[in-house]
Design a protein around this motif. Structure first.
Motif, PDB file in Angstrom:
ATOM      1  N   TYR A  38       0.837  -1.205   0.000  1.00  0.00           N
ATOM      2  CA  TYR A  38       0.000   0.000   0.000  1.00  0.00           C
ATOM      3  C   TYR A  38       0.873   1.256   0.000  1.00  0.00           C
ATOM      4  O   TYR A  38       0.608   2.218  -0.736  1.00  0.00           O
ATOM      5  N   ASP A  41       2.480   1.653  -3.516  1.00  0.00           N
ATOM      6  CA  ASP A  41       1.439   2.023  -4.493  1.00  0.00           C
ATOM      7  C   ASP A  41       1.049   3.489  -4.342  1.00  0.00           C
ATOM      8  O   ASP A  41       0.750   4.169  -5.317  1.00  0.00           O
ATOM      9  N   SER A  42       1.030   3.948  -3.115  1.00  0.00           N
ATOM     10  CA  SER A  42       0.629   5.323  -2.845  1.00  0.00           C
ATOM     11  C   SER A  42       1.756   6.324  -3.097  1.00  0.00           C
ATOM     12  O   SER A  42       1.538   7.364  -3.707  1.00  0.00           O
ATOM     13  N   ALA A  44       5.124   5.876  -4.431  1.00  0.00           N
ATOM     14  CA  ALA A  44       6.163   5.767  -5.467  1.00  0.00           C
ATOM     15  C   ALA A  44       5.742   6.450  -6.755  1.00  0.00           C
ATOM     16  O   ALA A  44       4.574   6.397  -7.159  1.00  0.00           O
ATOM     17  N   LYS A  45       6.711   7.071  -7.421  1.00  0.00           N
ATOM     18  CA  LYS A  45       6.455   7.610  -8.757  1.00  0.00           C
ATOM     19  C   LYS A  45       7.066   6.718  -9.824  1.00  0.00           C
ATOM     20  O   LYS A  45       6.666   6.755 -10.975  1.00  0.00           O
ATOM     21  N   ARG A  64       7.905  -9.239 -15.580  1.00  0.00           N
ATOM     22  CA  ARG A  64       8.912  -8.200 -15.364  1.00  0.00           C
ATOM     23  C   ARG A  64       9.980  -8.604 -14.337  1.00  0.00           C
ATOM     24  O   ARG A  64      10.967  -7.878 -14.159  1.00  0.00           O
ATOM     25  N   GLU A 224     -15.795  -0.523  -0.050  1.00  0.00           N
ATOM     26  CA  GLU A 224     -16.584  -1.481  -0.811  1.00  0.00           C
ATOM     27  C   GLU A 224     -17.883  -1.861  -0.103  1.00  0.00           C
ATOM     28  O   GLU A 224     -18.829  -2.336  -0.736  1.00  0.00           O
ATOM     29  N   ARG A 247      -5.564   9.468   5.670  1.00  0.00           N
ATOM     30  CA  ARG A 247      -6.365   9.850   4.499  1.00  0.00           C
ATOM     31  C   ARG A 247      -7.635   9.032   4.287  1.00  0.00           C
ATOM     32  O   ARG A 247      -8.601   9.534   3.721  1.00  0.00           O
ATOM     33  N   LEU A 251     -13.560   7.023   4.968  1.00  0.00           N
ATOM     34  CA  LEU A 251     -14.234   5.803   4.517  1.00  0.00           C
ATOM     35  C   LEU A 251     -14.709   4.986   5.720  1.00  0.00           C
ATOM     36  O   LEU A 251     -15.815   4.431   5.712  1.00  0.00           O
TER      37      LEU A 251
ATOM     38  N   LEU B  47       4.690  -1.349 -18.308  1.00  0.00           N
ATOM     39  CA  LEU B  47       3.425  -0.705 -17.950  1.00  0.00           C
ATOM     40  C   LEU B  47       2.982  -1.132 -16.537  1.00  0.00           C
ATOM     41  O   LEU B  47       2.998  -2.316 -16.209  1.00  0.00           O
ATOM     42  N   VAL B  48       2.579  -0.149 -15.753  1.00  0.00           N
ATOM     43  CA  VAL B  48       2.195  -0.388 -14.357  1.00  0.00           C
ATOM     44  C   VAL B  48       0.676  -0.405 -14.246  1.00  0.00           C
ATOM     45  O   VAL B  48       0.002   0.362 -14.928  1.00  0.00           O
ATOM     46  N   ALA B  49       0.135  -1.277 -13.410  1.00  0.00           N
ATOM     47  CA  ALA B  49      -1.312  -1.358 -13.224  1.00  0.00           C
ATOM     48  C   ALA B  49      -1.683  -1.127 -11.763  1.00  0.00           C
ATOM     49  O   ALA B  49      -0.972  -1.568 -10.862  1.00  0.00           O
ATOM     50  N   TYR B  52      -8.240   0.037  -7.759  1.00  0.00           N
ATOM     51  CA  TYR B  52      -8.689   0.762  -6.563  1.00  0.00           C
ATOM     52  C   TYR B  52     -10.199   0.796  -6.456  1.00  0.00           C
ATOM     53  O   TYR B  52     -10.881   1.083  -7.459  1.00  0.00           O
ATOM     54  N   THR B  53     -10.719   0.592  -5.252  1.00  0.00           N
ATOM     55  CA  THR B  53     -12.105   0.963  -5.015  1.00  0.00           C
ATOM     56  C   THR B  53     -12.136   2.490  -5.040  1.00  0.00           C
ATOM     57  O   THR B  53     -11.242   3.166  -4.504  1.00  0.00           O
ATOM     58  N   ASN B  55     -13.490   5.170  -3.816  1.00  0.00           N
ATOM     59  CA  ASN B  55     -13.363   6.127  -2.717  1.00  0.00           C
ATOM     60  C   ASN B  55     -11.953   6.128  -2.133  1.00  0.00           C
ATOM     61  O   ASN B  55     -11.476   7.169  -1.674  1.00  0.00           O
ATOM     62  N   GLU B  56     -11.288   4.991  -2.136  1.00  0.00           N
ATOM     63  CA  GLU B  56      -9.896   4.963  -1.673  1.00  0.00           C
ATOM     64  C   GLU B  56      -8.995   5.686  -2.676  1.00  0.00           C
ATOM     65  O   GLU B  56      -8.067   6.399  -2.287  1.00  0.00           O
ATOM     66  N   HIS B  59      -9.448   9.409  -1.959  1.00  0.00           N
ATOM     67  CA  HIS B  59      -8.911   9.869  -0.674  1.00  0.00           C
ATOM     68  C   HIS B  59      -7.409   9.634  -0.526  1.00  0.00           C
ATOM     69  O   HIS B  59      -6.749  10.334   0.239  1.00  0.00           O
ATOM     70  N   ALA B  60      -6.895   8.611  -1.173  1.00  0.00           N
ATOM     71  CA  ALA B  60      -5.464   8.298  -1.039  1.00  0.00           C
ATOM     72  C   ALA B  60      -4.869   8.146  -2.436  1.00  0.00           C
ATOM     73  O   ALA B  60      -4.380   7.100  -2.829  1.00  0.00           O
ATOM     74  N   LEU B  61      -4.920   9.256  -3.136  1.00  0.00           N
ATOM     75  CA  LEU B  61      -4.510   9.287  -4.548  1.00  0.00           C
ATOM     76  C   LEU B  61      -3.051   8.848  -4.713  1.00  0.00           C
ATOM     77  O   LEU B  61      -2.168   9.362  -4.036  1.00  0.00           O
ATOM     78  N   PRO B  62      -2.800   7.902  -5.628  1.00  0.00           N
ATOM     79  CA  PRO B  62      -1.403   7.493  -5.846  1.00  0.00           C
ATOM     80  C   PRO B  62      -0.586   8.642  -6.446  1.00  0.00           C
ATOM     81  O   PRO B  62      -1.046   9.323  -7.361  1.00  0.00           O
ATOM     82  N   LYS B  63       0.613   8.827  -5.941  1.00  0.00           N
ATOM     83  CA  LYS B  63       1.435   9.979  -6.344  1.00  0.00           C
ATOM     84  C   LYS B  63       1.897   9.876  -7.786  1.00  0.00           C
ATOM     85  O   LYS B  63       2.289  10.876  -8.374  1.00  0.00           O
ATOM     86  N   ARG B  64       1.875   8.685  -8.363  1.00  0.00           N
ATOM     87  CA  ARG B  64       2.363   8.602  -9.750  1.00  0.00           C
ATOM     88  C   ARG B  64       1.308   9.015 -10.783  1.00  0.00           C
ATOM     89  O   ARG B  64       1.632   9.162 -11.958  1.00  0.00           O
TER      90      ARG B  64
END
Lengths: 322, 322
Positions: A38, A41-42, A44-45, A64, A224, A247, A251, B47-49, B52-53, B55-56, B59-64
């Motif tokens: 987590y 995922d949050s 890292a760039k 990969r 969810e 953050r 929820l 390619l990165v995947a 996310y639900t 609302n998460e 509220h916890a937007l990934p920085k990338r």
């Protein structure tokens, strides 16, 4: 080697830069890796994170995986065949492996380029337990790969979380006894939470309740919950809600509001109330699961006692062939 | 625009190359994205995947997240507030948004750079349903970013899966009636599977059983089953095992062997037996969940009928404030 030395050593070996970190384990050890997944995922760039139950990793190996990958494998006994196989497979593909175990004779160590023999038990400082070591590895790996602004705040959090936990355990002990007494005859629980802690809702369900108490259980992500699961809510069904600070708290609060209106058997474990707020805002959310694990251990011990079902009782694990 | 045109258009706009794809939705729509996340995690080298639900994600937007990101958002009714907010947030951060919905008046469309108004219902070809469209998007995105060797095999699979499903639905119809009759009074189910299908074990639990039947349920990954959950196995507890064709089949077979010995209420849905093996080995595993979704719909309809609990019955969703 400590966490910093391991990370520096890998960095020196990967001239092109570390490109991904895989967290691979089974059951309770996998649960302890969720906060790190987590976190990356949050935050890292560039650095990529993957979380796999070991047997899926071995059978459906991500393409990969290679010499720029770090694979972290954790197994408490250190001989879980799927986890040992995962470390071996990772090494065969040129990845840098870090093994964590509580057993210095572990087969896992044969395939670990670096290893941590971690502390375990009620008397250990949680910063020396696998969840915190893995999180520290994730933070330091991110920092050497691309820089992470909150390394110092994270380190301060790591130093203070054990004290917060010790205080929290005292605070919930009487509640846990009331909980256990009230719910001693329940046969099913839903565990709700969000963010970095979701892995520990899953862990409390599959390890503490299903494995150790032979009780039915399921984790539900607080986000969810409103998209299906909440339809089972009634006055008879027990819910345990772990409320995060940080953050994703909104929820959890939304779930709490709904549960307060439509459920009656609700136990709330609130990280904020338990004092986690002294950790810096930028990193506090990543410490919620470290707190929750120790706190829910108090609950499961109380439950085991009133149910007369010791936590180590098994009917299949380690007893029959599978 | 079709899938190819959307992917080409985004590629032209992102000079530096698309670096990540986020799959964002709630509940059943999120479930339909899991196979695509699994596909990219397995097949991509660059390619990165992210999954996310909604609302998460908000509220916890990934920085990338940024101008090199593609964010795919799906909402059947198209007005789920969390999903609409996720698309809006993604756009505000410069990402390229693709919205999928069944409602041409959807608020989601206001924040979708590209959109798919998908078909729905028993008469539609599954290749025009959201799960297949999103999987096709993932495959084509991977192909334009870094090349994917099995694009043609995947396209052939996409053309043949609807026929396999129609045959499979006929094949399981009598079994589904027997199942429903036998288990009509059960109050809890565990759903096991692995690989690309795990999202649909979760989906069958939270949508089909919890939401639509008010029954207790939980998904268990076949690989994780032996690391905790299997301790609840007994002759009284019902399990539904969805057996994949492809790389993770060994995990499902191991669960089956154990269930055959220690459980008695076991329903097996086997993709191989249902004829999925005509799809090429390199891509077949990604089609298991497409098959399973349609097949478990036959089971849930049979269950709804004998239980006299129509699938559209709700007590909270769309009826009370939350």
């Amino acid at each position: 080697m400590n966490v910093n030395q391991v990370v520096q050593s890998i960095r020196e070996k990967v001239a092109e830069g570390i490109s991904e970190v895989y967290f691979v384990a089974c059951g309770g050890s996998l649960v302890d890796m969720y906060p790190s997944k987590y976190f990356l995922d949050s935050e890292a760039k560039k650095l990529v994170a993957g979380l796999y139950t070991a047997n899926e990793f071995v059978h459906a190996l991500p393409k990969r995986l290679g010499a720029q990958s770090v694979v972290i494998v954790c197994s408490h006994g250190g001989n879980t065949p799927e986890s040992v196989a995962a470390a071996q497979t990772a090494k065969e593909h040129g990845a840098h492996t870090i093994g964590l175990t509580h057993n210095k004779e572990a087969a896992l160590l044969n395939y670990s380029d670096y290893s941590f023999l971690y502390e375990w038990g009620d008397d250990s400082n949680v910063k020396n337990n696998p969840m915190a070591i893995i999180l520290d590895l994730a933070v330091q790996l991110l920092h050497v790969v691309e820089g992470y602004a909150h390394v110092e705040a994270f380190q301060k959090g790591l130093e203070s979380i054990n004290g917060i936990i010790n205080q929290g355990k005292k605070q919930v002990a009487p509640r846990a006894r009331v909980f256990a007494d009230k719910y001693r005859n329940e046969e099913l629980y839903y565990i709700l939470t969000s963010g970095a802690s979701y892995g520990h809702a899953y862990g409390f369900a599959i390890c503490s309740l299903m494995e150790m108490q032979w009780l039915n259980a399921a984790a539900i992500h607080s986000g969810e919950y409103f998209h299906g699961p909440f339809e089972v809510t009634d006055k008879e069904t027990p819910f345990i809600l772990m409320m995060n600070e940080g953050r994703t708290r909104a929820l959890d609060e939304r779930a709490q509001t709904f549960l307060n209106q439509y459920a009656e058997k609700v136990e709330v474990i609130d990280a904020k109330e338990l004092g986690i707020g002294t950790i810096a805002d930028e990193v506090v959310e990543f410490f919620n699961p470290v707190l929750f694990y120790s706190i829910i251990c108090v609950y499961r011990e109380a439950l085991a006692e009133v149910r007369n079902h010791p936590l180590e009782t098994r009917r299949y694990m380690g007893k029959v062939a599978y």
